[in-house]
Scaffold this motif. Structure first.
Motif, short mmCIF file in Angstrom:
data_model
loop_
_atom_site.label_atom_id
_atom_site.label_comp_id
_atom_site.label_asym_id
_atom_site.label_seq_id
_atom_site.Cartn_x
_atom_site.Cartn_y
_atom_site.Cartn_z
N GLY A 63 40.16 -7.06 -70.03
CA GLY A 63 40.56 -7.62 -68.73
C GLY A 63 41.81 -6.91 -68.21
N ALA A 64 42.21 -7.27 -66.99
CA ALA A 64 43.31 -6.55 -66.33
C ALA A 64 44.61 -6.62 -67.14
N ARG A 65 44.97 -7.81 -67.63
CA ARG A 65 46.23 -7.95 -68.35
C ARG A 65 46.20 -7.22 -69.69
N GLN A 66 45.05 -7.37 -70.40
CA GLN A 66 44.93 -6.69 -71.70
C GLN A 66 44.99 -5.17 -71.49
N ALA A 67 44.28 -4.72 -70.44
CA ALA A 67 44.23 -3.27 -70.19
C ALA A 67 45.63 -2.75 -69.87
N ARG A 68 46.39 -3.54 -69.12
CA ARG A 68 47.75 -3.09 -68.76
C ARG A 68 48.61 -2.97 -70.03
N LEU A 69 48.48 -3.97 -70.90
CA LEU A 69 49.28 -3.93 -72.14
C LEU A 69 48.88 -2.76 -73.03
N LEU A 70 47.61 -2.39 -72.95
CA LEU A 70 47.12 -1.32 -73.84
C LEU A 70 47.10 0.05 -73.16
N HIS A 71 47.65 0.12 -71.96
CA HIS A 71 47.73 1.38 -71.20
C HIS A 71 46.37 2.03 -70.99
N VAL A 72 45.36 1.21 -70.67
CA VAL A 72 44.04 1.77 -70.33
C VAL A 72 43.62 1.13 -69.01
N THR A 73 42.53 1.61 -68.41
CA THR A 73 42.12 1.01 -67.13
C THR A 73 41.33 -0.27 -67.39
N ALA A 74 41.47 -1.20 -66.46
CA ALA A 74 40.76 -2.48 -66.60
C ALA A 74 39.27 -2.20 -66.71
#
Ligand code: 16G
Length: 250
Positions: A199-210
């Motif tokens: 998801g968007a928040r997880q992707a942001r934390l992991l530096h990948v695209t949503a």
């Protein structure tokens, strides 16, 4: 690289404190050490079996045995006709109960955690089912992003009975190191794994695209006496990790 490996192998052969009489185990340790010290980088090729056996005065059977163990551990990969490489993706054997910290250190990477939460509270109904705890019991909760150097690799939410680990601030980088101090490191675990889109928040934390691929993993870790010591939900980046299992017929 061959020189670094030959030096390390000779050093281990002389070292009386860690004396390992079996040559293939000594060579395995030497290869592990040069990977850990970054004398050989992920993606680089290991010298051929023939070159290694000549340089070290070992039989090819010995060299092959040393290498095959490290392929099983996921530190090396082999491509038919192309040779043996230091694994680029992180290959995690599902049959071994290791910690994030150990997996990374074995590859010469520096693991660290960034905490969002380190707290103590009453167990929720869902946690009490996962940990086999009665309502009202206290648990420690950890929520963190796990990094290799500056690269985020996973998000983890962990719940541990406070009877085992009373203070969440005892966990610095490694949960298992903290549990080990209380002789409560899990000896067995059940793990469930499924593919997810981050998801968007997880992707942001992991530096990948949503919407990138991720692995959602739940682990229940047990002590020798059957008590559940950890319930961890992890989201690992799908572009970096390979989970590998060895299967056997009955
Ligand atoms: C791994 C485990 C996780 C465990 C953690 C401990 C998987 C999928 N998960 O990330 O359950 O809590 O290692 O690592 O392997 P630590 O000792 O470095 O905190």
């Amino acid at each position: 690289m061959q020189n670094a490996l030959a030096d390390e192998y000779r050093r281990l052969s002389r070292d009386t404190t860690t004396h390992q009489p079996l040559a293939y185990l000594r060579l395995r340790r030497a290869i592990r050490n040069v990977i850990q010290h970054r004398d050989i980088e992920p993606g680089q090729t290991l010298p051929s079996e023939r070159d290694l056996s000549q340089a070290l005065g070992l039989s090819r059977v010995t060299v092959r045995k040393a290498i095959s163990g490290l392929v099983e551990e996921g530190l090396l990969t082999q491509r038919h006709g192309a040779g043996t490489f230091v694994a680029e993706r992180i290959i995690k054997p599902m049959s071994r109960l290791t910690s994030f910290t150990e997996d990374l250190r074995a590859r010469g990477l520096h693991p660290r955690s960034e905490f969002f939460e380190r707290s103590v509270g009453e167990v929720t109904p869902e946690e009490s089912m996962a940990l086999n705890l009665s309502p009202g019991v206290l648990v420690v909760r950890l929520h963190r992003v796990r990094y290799a150097e500056d690269e985020p690799l996973a998000i983890e939410r962990t719940v541990v009975p406070a009877s085992v680990l009373p203070d969440p601030h005892e966990v610095h980088d490694s949960l298992y190191e903290a549990l080990e101090k209380y002789n409560c490191r899990p000896v067995r675990a059940l793990q469930r794994l499924r593919a997810v889109l981050l998801g968007a928040r997880q992707a942001r934390l992991l530096h990948v695209t949503a919407g990138s691929a991720g692995l959602h993993i739940e682990r229940r870790g047990f002590l020798e006496d059957g008590r559940v010591v950890e319930f961890t939900t992890s989201w690992y980046r799908g572009d970096i990790y390979d989970f590998v299992a060895e299967l056997q017929t009955d």
